[in-house]
Design an enzyme around this catalytic site. Structure first.
Site, PDB file in Angstrom:
ATOM      1  CD  GLU A  64      -2.549   1.474   2.593  1.00 31.95           C
ATOM      2  OE1 GLU A  64      -3.755   1.875   2.409  1.00 31.95           O
ATOM      3  OE2 GLU A  64      -1.972   1.084   3.591  1.00 31.95           O
ATOM      4  CD1 TRP A  86      -6.105   1.152  -0.135  1.00 34.29           C
ATOM      5  CD2 TRP A  86      -7.806   2.811  -0.139  1.00 34.29           C
ATOM      6  NE1 TRP A  86      -5.839   2.188   0.526  1.00 34.29           N
ATOM      7  CE2 TRP A  86      -6.501   3.159   0.541  1.00 34.29           C
ATOM      8  CE3 TRP A  86      -8.887   3.660  -0.441  1.00 34.29           C
ATOM      9  CZ2 TRP A  86      -6.457   4.528   1.207  1.00 34.29           C
ATOM     10  CZ3 TRP A  86      -8.803   5.043   0.341  1.00 34.29           C
ATOM     11  CH2 TRP A  86      -7.698   5.255   1.130  1.00 34.29           C
ATOM     12  CE1 TYR A 128      -3.483   8.946   3.813  1.00 35.43           C
ATOM     13  CE2 TYR A 128      -5.121   7.423   2.595  1.00 35.43           C
ATOM     14  CZ  TYR A 128      -4.646   8.172   3.887  1.00 35.43           C
ATOM     15  OH  TYR A 128      -5.446   7.966   5.041  1.00 35.43           O
ATOM     16  CB  CYS A 180      -6.777   8.338   8.305  1.00 32.29           C
ATOM     17  SG  CYS A 180      -8.346   7.867   7.920  1.00 32.29           S
ATOM     18  NE  ARG A 201      -8.795  12.496   8.390  1.00 38.00           N
ATOM     19  CZ  ARG A 201     -10.083  12.027   8.401  1.00 38.00           C
ATOM     20  NH1 ARG A 201     -10.794  11.768   9.560  1.00 38.00           N
ATOM     21  NH2 ARG A 201     -10.493  11.107   7.409  1.00 38.00           N
ATOM     22  CG  ASP A 204     -10.142   0.698  12.607  1.00 39.95           C
ATOM     23  OD1 ASP A 204      -9.949   0.189  13.663  1.00 39.95           O
ATOM     24  OD2 ASP A 204     -10.661  -0.168  11.675  1.00 39.95           O
TER      25      ASP A 204
END
Length: 299
Positions: A64, A86, A128, A180, A201, A204
């Protein structure tokens, strides 16, 4: 006796379980949430923070990160690498907009087989990689933040501006999921070590953080190699860190397990640029984990 660095993570899980604020979240699943957390991992001894209290599929996390570095924004490239983390977001959009009753395997097969279908339904928007490698300014010019960070580390290692981020406000509405892990900042120590801090920010705690630790450490290793440094400290900082309400039993199970030694990471070769790394270049040795813990992704 030195405390195992994974204890930081288990302590955070315990903090969330015991004192987390019960909240209704974007997904509708609900969370227990705390605000503000920090962990520090010393990578100078060659270790990588792959959690051991459950099996973490570290190759998927690094793949990733390599995908982010390509600037890619379509799941087709990930699926070609057998990475499916994803798929949930474009699949949900496809079902919502078409009404089609298609399972994940069928959707992924169509994305892989049909380039036009992939372009229409496999796209995640300016997520991203787009922001890291092709941030578009108001004047239309694109900015490669990764290349600029590497250049600055080489030429001005004392700079306090060696950072990149993905929170591009005008682009947020077009993203399948806003970033995130938002900000990465680098610091060159006089010993020749490259430290890195990452601010997240939203985290999980059960499913996301273990992947984020691995991806970030891999990035730090690559940037260090490209700038003739060695990895130093990885500092993780979280904003809203949470456990989904359907992950609580799994989190309690993980807390009952004893951490084992972190594995080691080495890079098999040095590509000419940050763009040249492949998954085969990452050699992780000594990974001995407890069994996997299954949990559903909240979309």
């Amino acid at each position: 006796m030195r405390t195992h660095p994974e204890r930081q993570y288990l302590d955070l899980i315990e903090r969330i379980l015991e004192g987390g604020d019960r909240r209704v979240d974007r997904t509708g699943v609900g969370t227990l949430s705390v605000f503000g957390a920090t962990m520090r991992f010393d990578l100078s001894d060659g270790t990588i923070p792959v959690l051991t209290t459950k099996k973490v599929f570290w190759k998927t996390a690094i793949k990733e990160m390599l995908w982010f570095l390509t600037g890619g924004t379509n799941i087709r490239e990930l699926l070609r690498e057998n990475v499916r983390i994803w798929t949930d977001w474009p699949l949900a959009r496809y079902r919502r907009e078409t009404g089609a009753a298609i399972d994940q395997a069928g959707f992924e097969a169509r994305v892989l087989a049909d380039e036009a279908f992939a372009a229409r339904w496999g796209e995640l928007g300016p997520v991203y990689g787009k922001q890291w490698r092709r941030w578009q300014g108001a004047d239309g010019r694109e900015h490669d933040q990764i290349a600029e960070v590497i250049r600055t580390i080489r030429e001005n290692p004392g700079s306090r501006r060696m950072l990149f981020h993905g929170w591009n406000v005008p682009d947020l509405p077009g993203m399948a999921l806003p970033p995130c892990h938002m900000v990465y900042q680098f610091h060159v120590h006089s010993s020749g070590r490259l430290n890195m801090a990452m601010y997240q920010r939203s985290g999980d705690a059960l499913l996301g953080l273990p992947f984020n630790f691995v991806g970030a450490a891999a990035l730090q290793a690559m940037v260090a190699q490209q700038t003739d440094l060695v990895p130093g400290e990885f500092v993780w900082m979280g904003g809203d860190v949470h456990l989904y309400l359907n992950h609580l039993d799994q989190a309690r199970e993980q807390m009952r397990r004893e951490p084992r030694p972190f594995p080691s990471l080495s890079l098999a070769r040095r590509p000419a640029t940050i763009d040249g790394y492949r998954i085969e270049d990452f050699v992780v040795t000594g990974y001995d984990s407890h069994p996997p813990i299954a949990a559903d992704v909240a979309v």
